[in-house]
Write a protein that holds these residues in place. Structure first.
Motif, PDB file in Angstrom:
ATOM      1  N   ARG A  19      -9.763  10.331 -13.113  1.00  0.00           N
ATOM      2  CA  ARG A  19      -9.762  11.503 -12.276  1.00  0.00           C
ATOM      3  C   ARG A  19      -8.735  11.449 -10.991  1.00  0.00           C
ATOM      4  N   VAL A  20      -8.210  10.193 -10.667  1.00  0.00           N
ATOM      5  CA  VAL A  20      -7.032  10.170  -9.734  1.00  0.00           C
ATOM      6  C   VAL A  20      -5.883  10.796 -10.514  1.00  0.00           C
ATOM      7  N   ASP A  21      -5.300  10.384 -11.676  1.00  0.00           N
ATOM      8  CA  ASP A  21      -4.319  10.774 -12.161  1.00  0.00           C
ATOM      9  C   ASP A  21      -4.446  12.433 -12.395  1.00  0.00           C
ATOM     10  N   ALA A  22      -5.632  12.751 -12.653  1.00  0.00           N
ATOM     11  CA  ALA A  22      -6.056  14.425 -13.014  1.00  0.00           C
ATOM     12  C   ALA A  22      -5.408  15.176 -11.795  1.00  0.00           C
ATOM     13  N   GLY A  23      -5.479  14.415 -10.394  1.00  0.00           N
ATOM     14  CA  GLY A  23      -5.674  14.990  -9.195  1.00  0.00           C
ATOM     15  C   GLY A  23      -6.756  15.614  -8.487  1.00  0.00           C
ATOM     16  N   GLU A  24      -8.082  15.098  -9.305  1.00  0.00           N
ATOM     17  CA  GLU A  24      -9.305  15.227  -8.792  1.00  0.00           C
ATOM     18  C   GLU A  24      -9.990  14.388  -7.884  1.00  0.00           C
ATOM     19  N   LEU A  25      -9.316  13.169  -7.739  1.00  0.00           N
ATOM     20  CA  LEU A  25      -9.734  12.180  -6.832  1.00  0.00           C
ATOM     21  C   LEU A  25      -8.596  11.568  -5.906  1.00  0.00           C
ATOM     22  N   ALA A  26      -8.625  11.875  -4.632  1.00  0.00           N
ATOM     23  CA  ALA A  26      -7.723  11.180  -3.657  1.00  0.00           C
ATOM     24  C   ALA A  26      -8.028  10.083  -3.132  1.00  0.00           C
ATOM     25  N   ILE A  27      -7.017   8.988  -3.249  1.00  0.00           N
ATOM     26  CA  ILE A  27      -7.092   7.694  -2.751  1.00  0.00           C
ATOM     27  C   ILE A  27      -6.686   7.772  -1.238  1.00  0.00           C
ATOM     28  N   GLU A  28      -7.516   7.502  -0.416  1.00  0.00           N
ATOM     29  CA  GLU A  28      -7.009   7.355   1.161  1.00  0.00           C
ATOM     30  C   GLU A  28      -6.819   5.980   1.677  1.00  0.00           C
ATOM     31  N   VAL A  29      -5.516   5.975   2.121  1.00  0.00           N
ATOM     32  CA  VAL A  29      -5.228   4.747   2.406  1.00  0.00           C
ATOM     33  C   VAL A  29      -4.661   4.818   4.198  1.00  0.00           C
ATOM     34  N   ALA A  30      -5.508   4.084   5.002  1.00  0.00           N
ATOM     35  CA  ALA A  30      -5.182   4.164   6.469  1.00  0.00           C
ATOM     36  C   ALA A  30      -3.715   3.332   6.857  1.00  0.00           C
ATOM     37  N   GLU A  31      -3.598   2.155   6.334  1.00  0.00           N
ATOM     38  CA  GLU A  31      -2.672   1.396   6.680  1.00  0.00           C
ATOM     39  C   GLU A  31      -2.359   0.444   5.587  1.00  0.00           C
ATOM     40  N   ARG A  32      -0.852  -0.003   5.649  1.00  0.00           N
ATOM     41  CA  ARG A  32      -0.580  -1.079   4.505  1.00  0.00           C
ATOM     42  C   ARG A  32       0.184  -2.152   5.332  1.00  0.00           C
ATOM     43  N   LEU A  33      -0.415  -3.362   5.192  1.00  0.00           N
ATOM     44  CA  LEU A  33       0.121  -4.441   6.047  1.00  0.00           C
ATOM     45  C   LEU A  33       0.434  -5.590   5.024  1.00  0.00           C
ATOM     46  N   PRO A  34       1.275  -6.550   5.459  1.00  0.00           N
ATOM     47  CA  PRO A  34       1.499  -7.780   4.807  1.00  0.00           C
ATOM     48  C   PRO A  34       0.452  -8.610   4.627  1.00  0.00           C
ATOM     49  N   LEU A  35       0.007  -9.396   3.435  1.00  0.00           N
ATOM     50  CA  LEU A  35      -1.044  -9.915   3.583  1.00  0.00           C
ATOM     51  C   LEU A  35      -1.187 -11.144   4.310  1.00  0.00           C
ATOM     52  N   VAL A  36      -0.235 -11.463   5.058  1.00  0.00           N
ATOM     53  CA  VAL A  36      -0.391 -12.513   6.074  1.00  0.00           C
ATOM     54  C   VAL A  36      -1.037 -11.998   7.237  1.00  0.00           C
ATOM     55  N   ASP A  37      -1.131 -10.801   7.429  1.00  0.00           N
ATOM     56  CA  ASP A  37      -2.029 -10.064   8.577  1.00  0.00           C
ATOM     57  C   ASP A  37      -3.685  -9.918   8.111  1.00  0.00           C
ATOM     58  N   LEU A  38      -3.851 -10.537   6.969  1.00  0.00           N
ATOM     59  CA  LEU A  38      -5.545 -10.620   6.656  1.00  0.00           C
ATOM     60  C   LEU A  38      -6.350 -11.019   7.625  1.00  0.00           C
ATOM     61  N   PRO A  39      -6.063 -12.114   8.239  1.00  0.00           N
ATOM     62  CA  PRO A  39      -6.882 -12.495   9.243  1.00  0.00           C
ATOM     63  C   PRO A  39      -7.299 -11.787  10.480  1.00  0.00           C
ATOM     64  N   ALA A  40      -6.004 -11.207  10.938  1.00  0.00           N
ATOM     65  CA  ALA A  40      -6.092 -10.124  12.024  1.00  0.00           C
ATOM     66  C   ALA A  40      -6.923  -8.913  11.546  1.00  0.00           C
ATOM     67  N   VAL A  41      -6.636  -8.482  10.352  1.00  0.00           N
ATOM     68  CA  VAL A  41      -7.584  -7.332   9.689  1.00  0.00           C
ATOM     69  C   VAL A  41      -9.061  -7.683   9.835  1.00  0.00           C
ATOM     70  N   HIS A  42      -9.624  -8.984   9.241  1.00  0.00           N
ATOM     71  CA  HIS A  42     -10.834  -9.361   9.534  1.00  0.00           C
ATOM     72  C   HIS A  42     -11.333  -9.387  10.939  1.00  0.00           C
ATOM     73  N   ALA A  43     -10.547  -9.763  11.939  1.00  0.00           N
ATOM     74  CA  ALA A  43     -10.884  -9.820  13.291  1.00  0.00           C
ATOM     75  C   ALA A  43     -11.055  -8.469  13.765  1.00  0.00           C
ATOM     76  N   ARG A  44     -10.176  -7.564  13.516  1.00  0.00           N
ATOM     77  CA  ARG A  44     -10.507  -6.195  13.946  1.00  0.00           C
ATOM     78  C   ARG A  44     -11.683  -5.579  13.395  1.00  0.00           C
ATOM     79  N   ALA A  45     -12.146  -6.111  12.389  1.00  0.00           N
ATOM     80  CA  ALA A  45     -13.377  -5.421  11.694  1.00  0.00           C
ATOM     81  C   ALA A  45     -14.723  -6.186  12.238  1.00  0.00           C
TER      82      ALA A  45
END
Length: 354
Positions: free
Chosen positions: A271-297
């Motif tokens: 469905r994504v490839d057919a244009g029927e389902l949109a993937i929404e990404v708010a931000e892209r970060l380097p993996l090293v930032d994962l602890p900070a992402v957990h903290a923000r959540a």
């Protein structure tokens, strides 16, 4: 290889970006060069140990349930995949995850990656997409012409749920805030209720829906009020805290725990490839930032955990009372909004684009 790991249960501070052994493919497995993984509140729940009685982890543990990447090694007994294939998967929660440069993944969990989005962004699909699919079609048994209220439509699961419900031919009422209102409307929802303006149950008083899908953290009283909006014989399906077990009027209450399903994931990808389902990404970060992402959540996760303890009680409530540190939000950690994709350094500069 580099990976984010934790050596004990705890708060976001137990996450460490460090060297780890590169995996090899066992029987029925492939090794994947990780293009991206994404944060889910389920990752925080596992890290905090709130479900360790049901799902104990072996330490050190690499988090990251969502996977998008490129196969680099194929183990014995894997006839359907080859080196160079791009794939997505929902990984087993108790196995090493995708917060690493490489991960060994069970072949049975793999689906072909979408061709129409950046490979790293495809990591925003598996867990939340499968949660939406299974909630709507396995648990709610949503049919064309039915009415559905999606409470918390602005969430990562909610965006997919709205799109899938609209495509099914249901009449969709969705709750959303100012940040997500326009996006949810663009997905085709028939009505938007802005929960921050007037309480949802007040706006919808006297109305009934064949299905109420609960995606927002709520206590027992709020869930009970939402159940009152379900039509006789309908379904109250919750992804967050469970609804009341005895509702009367033939209303079913279901608590959803998503599982890996490669066939369903492949359908979502199609469905994504057919244009029927949109993937929404708010931000892209380097993996090293994962602890900070957990903290923000952490603030959001703490609220979810507290409400779940109110509803479920038992071992979960005792564990939360015994160790509040595992869900405490660090000072000035900020807030996590939308879906965050984490990209290993080895993939940051050459992530495939389809």
């Amino acid at each position: 290889m580099k990976a984010v790991r934790y050596h004990s249960y705890g708060g976001s501070d137990v996450l460490i970006y460090e060297e780890a052994d590169r995996p090899v493919a066992g029987e029925g497995e492939v090794v994947v060069l990780v293009a991206g993984t994404s944060y889910n509140d389920a990752d925080s729940g596992l890290r905090a140990g709130l479900r360790q009685d049901l799902l104990p982890l072996a330490f050190p543990h690499i988090p990251g349930l969502d996977l998008a990447g490129v196969i680099t090694e194929v183990g014995e007994g894997v006839p359907d995949w080859s080196v160079g294939d791009t794939v997505v998967a929902l990984l087993p929660a108790d196995a090493p995850g995708a917060a690493a440069e490489y991960v060994a993944a069970p072949a049975e969990a793999l689906a072909p990656a979408p061709r129409t989005v950046d490979l790293a962004d495809a990591a925003a699909l598996p867990l939340v997409g499968l949660t939406a699919w299974q909630a709507l079609f396995e648990n709610a048994d949503l049919k064309p012409g039915q009415s559905i209220l999606i409470n918390g439509a602005g969430s990562a699961v909610g965006g997919y749920a709205v799109q899938l419900a609209v495509q099914t031919g249901a009449t969709v009422t969705a709750t959303a805030g100012a940040r997500s209102r326009d996006r949810i409307r663009s997905y085709g929802a028939d009505r938007i209720v802005e929960y921050a303006v007037t309480p949802v149950v007040q706006v919808l008083a006297g109305q009934h829906f064949d299905v109420v899908l609960q995606l927002a953290p709520a206590g027992p009283e709020e869930n009970a009020r939402l159940v009152d909006l379900v039509a006789d014989g309908g379904a109250f399906v919750s992804v967050t805290t469970p609804g009341p077990p005895d509702t009367g009027r033939g209303v079913r209450t279901v608590h959803v725990f998503a599982r890996s399903d490669a066939t369903q994931l492949a359908e979502l990808v199609a469905r994504v490839d057919a244009g029927e389902l949109a993937i929404e990404v708010a931000e892209r970060l380097p993996l090293v930032d994962l602890p900070a992402v957990h903290a923000r959540a952490a603030g959001r996760f703490a609220r979810i955990a507290e409400l779940a303890a109110q509803v479920e009680g038992g071992d979960l409530a005792e564990r939360l009372r015994a160790d509040q540190a595992v869900v405490r939000a660090p000072a000035a950690a900020g807030e996590l909004v939308g879906k965050t994709v984490l990209i290993p350094m080895s993939s940051a500069s050459d992530t495939p684009r389809h």
